[in-house]
Design an enzyme around this catalytic site. Structure first.
Site, short mmCIF file in Angstrom:
data_model
loop_
_atom_site.label_atom_id
_atom_site.label_comp_id
_atom_site.label_asym_id
_atom_site.label_seq_id
_atom_site.Cartn_x
_atom_site.Cartn_y
_atom_site.Cartn_z
N GLY A 107 0.83 -1.22 0.00
CA GLY A 107 0.00 0.00 0.00
C GLY A 107 0.85 1.26 0.00
CG ASP A 116 8.34 3.42 11.29
OD1 ASP A 116 8.23 2.25 10.87
OD2 ASP A 116 8.03 3.73 12.46
CE1 TYR A 154 -5.13 0.11 13.09
CE2 TYR A 154 -3.07 0.44 11.92
CZ TYR A 154 -3.78 -0.13 12.95
OH TYR A 154 -3.14 -0.95 13.85
#
Ligand code: IMP
Length: 207
Positions: free
Chosen positions: A22, A78, A165
């Site tokens: 993604g 990150d 999410y």
């Protein structure tokens, strides 16, 4: 994404220090015109252990590892989600919130379960992303940038785009769930898009 890692190109080759498809899609969509972005996995590079306790520490670890293993300039991301009602959790542990190797669905379901009794006005959250660009493995002045995207946690998943999410993250400005946004709109608003635009500005200034 150039999956034929050895293909010749005029564009600068950089290795992207992630196995997250993604993220890779978003980075390629935003950088692909100017850089030949190669996934570290396509060079046979195993991910490094994310032993840091901050996004910045993990981002540096990943970039240094990918640059050293590949001999190429490296970009690392990150990122994660911070929830106000959980004092910033899951934060750097977002990818393993439901356990090591947990799926995106398991992670978001755990977050929904934990947030079950949290009322609408206390569901504030943000995505945070730290990008690190290292020209080479011993680069002692890596470019490090951060992007933040404010929003809130939905009551149930919605939308079928994005990853992670995205199905439960509602953009604070538009009220639209991230997974229901066209990719270009997410990139225009997101933590990763903001960080990447800042990184591009720094790279252009340094050129
Ligand atoms: P990392 O790959 O170790 O940085 O972990 C990132 C975690 O945050 C994973 O659980 C991702 O799914 C999540 N995450 C980061 N950026 C996004 C995003 O743009 N949308 C949805 N989830 C994200």
């Amino acid at each position: 994404m150039n999956r034929a890692a050895g293909a010749a190109t005029d564009r600068q080759r950089i290795v992207f220090a992630s196995g997250n498809a993604g993220k890779a899609r978003e980075i390629e969509a935003m950088l692909g015109d100017h850089y030949d972005v190669i996934l570290q996995g396509d060079l046979g590079i195993e991910p490094v252990a994310e032993t840091g306790t901050t996004f910045e520490a993990n981002s540096l670890l990943k970039a240094e590892h990918a640059a050293r293993q590949s001999g190429l300039p490296a970009l690392a991301d990150d990122s994660g989600i911070e929830v106000d009602a959980l004092d910033g959790a899951p934060g750097v542990y977002s990818a393993r919130y439901a356990g090591i190797g947990a799926s995106d669905t398991a992670n978001l379901q755990k977050l929904l379960d934990v947030m079950q009794n949290v009322p609408a006005d206390r569901r504030g959250a943000r995505f945070r992303c730290v990008l690190t660009f290292m020209r080479h493995a011993d680069d002692n002045a890596p470019l490090v940038v951060e992007g933040i995207w404010e929003g809130r946690i939905a009551l149930a998943p919605c939308g079928d785009g994005g990853f992670g999410y995205d199905p439960i993250f509602i953009d604070a400005v538009s009220g639209v769930v991230s997974a229901a946004m066209p990719a270009a709109e997410k990139n225009a608003r997101s933590h990763r898009g903001k960080a990447l635009r800042e990184l591009q500005r720094l790279l252009a200034a340094a050129a």
